[in-house]
Design an enzyme around this catalytic site. Structure first.
Site, PDB file in Angstrom:
ATOM      1  N   SER A 188       0.573  -1.125   0.292  1.00 23.57           N
ATOM      2  CA  SER A 188       0.096   0.108  -0.104  1.00 23.57           C
ATOM      3  C   SER A 188       1.033   1.278  -0.031  1.00 23.57           C
ATOM      4  O   SER A 188       1.565   2.395  -0.985  1.00 23.57           O
ATOM      5  CB  SER A 188      -0.589  -0.085   0.786  1.00 23.57           C
ATOM      6  OG  SER A 188      -2.019   1.245   1.300  1.00 23.57           O
ATOM      7  N   ASP A 328      -9.584  -3.800  -5.637  1.00 22.83           N
ATOM      8  CA  ASP A 328      -8.940  -2.766  -4.545  1.00 22.83           C
ATOM      9  C   ASP A 328      -8.970  -1.863  -5.439  1.00 22.83           C
ATOM     10  O   ASP A 328      -8.906  -1.524  -6.801  1.00 22.83           O
ATOM     11  CB  ASP A 328      -7.276  -3.336  -4.232  1.00 22.83           C
ATOM     12  CG  ASP A 328      -6.763  -2.540  -3.522  1.00 22.83           C
ATOM     13  OD1 ASP A 328      -6.822  -1.653  -3.255  1.00 22.83           O
ATOM     14  OD2 ASP A 328      -5.759  -2.704  -3.485  1.00 22.83           O
ATOM     15  N   HIS A 358      -7.601  -5.209  -0.081  1.00 21.48           N
ATOM     16  CA  HIS A 358      -7.074  -3.733  -0.655  1.00 21.48           C
ATOM     17  C   HIS A 358      -6.390  -4.693   1.324  1.00 21.48           C
ATOM     18  O   HIS A 358      -6.793  -4.631   2.004  1.00 21.48           O
ATOM     19  CB  HIS A 358      -7.254  -2.751  -0.272  1.00 21.48           C
ATOM     20  CG  HIS A 358      -6.282  -1.731  -0.272  1.00 21.48           C
ATOM     21  ND1 HIS A 358      -5.436  -1.460  -0.585  1.00 21.48           N
ATOM     22  CD2 HIS A 358      -5.748  -1.709   0.970  1.00 21.48           C
ATOM     23  CE1 HIS A 358      -4.562  -0.341   0.021  1.00 21.48           C
ATOM     24  NE2 HIS A 358      -4.984  -0.580   1.536  1.00 21.48           N
TER      25      HIS A 358
END
Length: 388
Positions: A188, A328, A358
């Site tokens: 991320s 995501d 995600h």
């Protein structure tokens, strides 16, 4: 009877709050709904505290995360764990016991929207322990500074300082790391930092040793398709970007209106050409009027948005592993980055999880223990084992 009715009403209210329409195909939807409901509750509580002037919303969230997730640096029979510093940046170091004399080395940056989380969280502690033990590898999990106190480029500078320190001869010698087997990685926001660090150090021709690999877990079609899919909702991603760039929250509507993309201006490319047709199926063009890029110069800075780097910069980066998940909002960022790396001549393994959401890799352990999380972490560790 009244007690029964009250219980039924409370149960109905809880079910209404927890339930969230999810697309077909997402892994373990009930578990994901429960996780999202918990996360939403914390976010809403932090928003109330912020509005009342009690504390900044991010501070409350991080206090909750620290209370629930942070663990001490505890060694075990297989891995020696210590808290240290690299280049003046706090880091947790995982050293496997025994094994080969010279170890592989991984610098890891945690996710959390540049504002939340820590390498001391239980999920990242377990991830790094697994890497250290399975790969006979020294793993350094970096605790870069967080928003709102730190804004771009502070997080980037911390990540770069820690990476440079790890690559130095004294540090490699101290931890017994092979200078030819080094990787920079993250998920991320941490994947964003890892990509930016790989670009900077790849462009530094005088740097030695260098990273052998980069492993990255990253308004496009996926922003539209997955705008309400847990756990990273589109408005939350916009809030994280504004906090990272030190920008005014009033710019959020511009970001949500997609008036901020600079890919077509910076790289002279139509982003849709970087995606296969099956990933563009949910895309509906939006009209850009004005835009936020002028007020947010960081949006066009490759240190904040590595996708926008020039091809010559990308071509100097190491062999890459890019993990993406179908459900995501950041899916297309990862797919496009993989495509741009390939076009620049970099060898890329693109690992896409059709049922992933995600951050699923950090939910590979109890109490969540998502099946796609376990598959993704096993795929990630397997690629590192075969390539590092």
């Amino acid at each position: 009877m009244r007690l029964l009715l009250a219980g039924a009403a409370l149960l109905s209210a809880a079910a209404y709050y927890v339930y969230l329409p999810l697309p077909g195909g997402v892994c373990e939807p009930v578990k994901l709904m429960l996780l999202d409901a918990l996360f939403r509750s914390f976010i809403q509580a932090s928003d109330v505290a912020h509005a009342l002037g009690v504390c900044h919303r991010v501070h409350l969230l991080n206090r909750v995360v620290s209370w629930v997730e942070e663990v001490e640096a505890r060694s075990c029979s297989a891995v020696h764990v210590t808290d240290s510093q690299l280049g003046g940046v706090p880091a947790r170091v995982f050293q496997p016991k025994g094994g080969r004399r010279l170890k592989r080395g991984v610098v890891y940056f945690h996710g959390g929207g540049w504002a939340l989380g820590s390498g001391r969280m239980r999920s990242y502690d377990r991830l790094c322990r697994k890497m250290a033990e399975d790969l006979d590898c020294v793993v350094v999990s970096v605790d870069y500074r967080l928003a709102p106190e730190a804004v771009f480029p502070d997080q980037y500078h911390d990540a770069l300082a820690a990476a440079r320190a790890f690559l130095s001869a004294p540090v490699l010698e101290r931890y017994g790391v092979d200078p030819q087997r080094l990787c920079v990685s993250g998920d991320s926001a941490g994947g964003n930092l890892a990509a930016a660090v790989a670009q900077e150090l790849g462009s530094d021709r005088g740097a030695a040793p260098r990273f052998k690999l980069q492993a990255l877990d990253f308004h496009t079609a996926s922003y539209q398709q997955n705008q309400a899919v847990p756990i990273l909702h589109r408005p939350l991603m916009a809030r994280f970007w504004l906090q990272y760039l030190g920008a005014d929250a009033s710019l959020e509507p511009l970001l949500l209106a997609n008036n901020h993309s600079a890919l077509d201006q910076r790289a002279k490319l139509d982003w849709t050409a970087l995606l296969p047709a099956e990933r563009r199926k949910h895309f509906r063009p939006v009209v850009r009027e004005g835009g936020a890029a002028g007020a947010l110069p960081g949006l066009t800075d490759p240190r904040a948005a590595p996708l926008l780097a020039e091809s010559a910069v990308l071509s100097a980066t190491p062999k890459a592993y890019v993990m993406t998940c179908e459900f995501d909002v950041l899916r297309d960022d990862g797919l496009m980055y993989a495509r741009r790396l390939r076009d620049a001549g970099v060898a890329v393994t693109s690992d896409h999880y059709e049922d992933g959401f995600h951050g699923c890799m950090v939910f590979a352990f109890p109490p969540v223990a998502s099946a796609v999380g376990r598959r993704s972490i096993n795929g990630y560790v397997r690629w590192l084992d075969q390539n590092l």
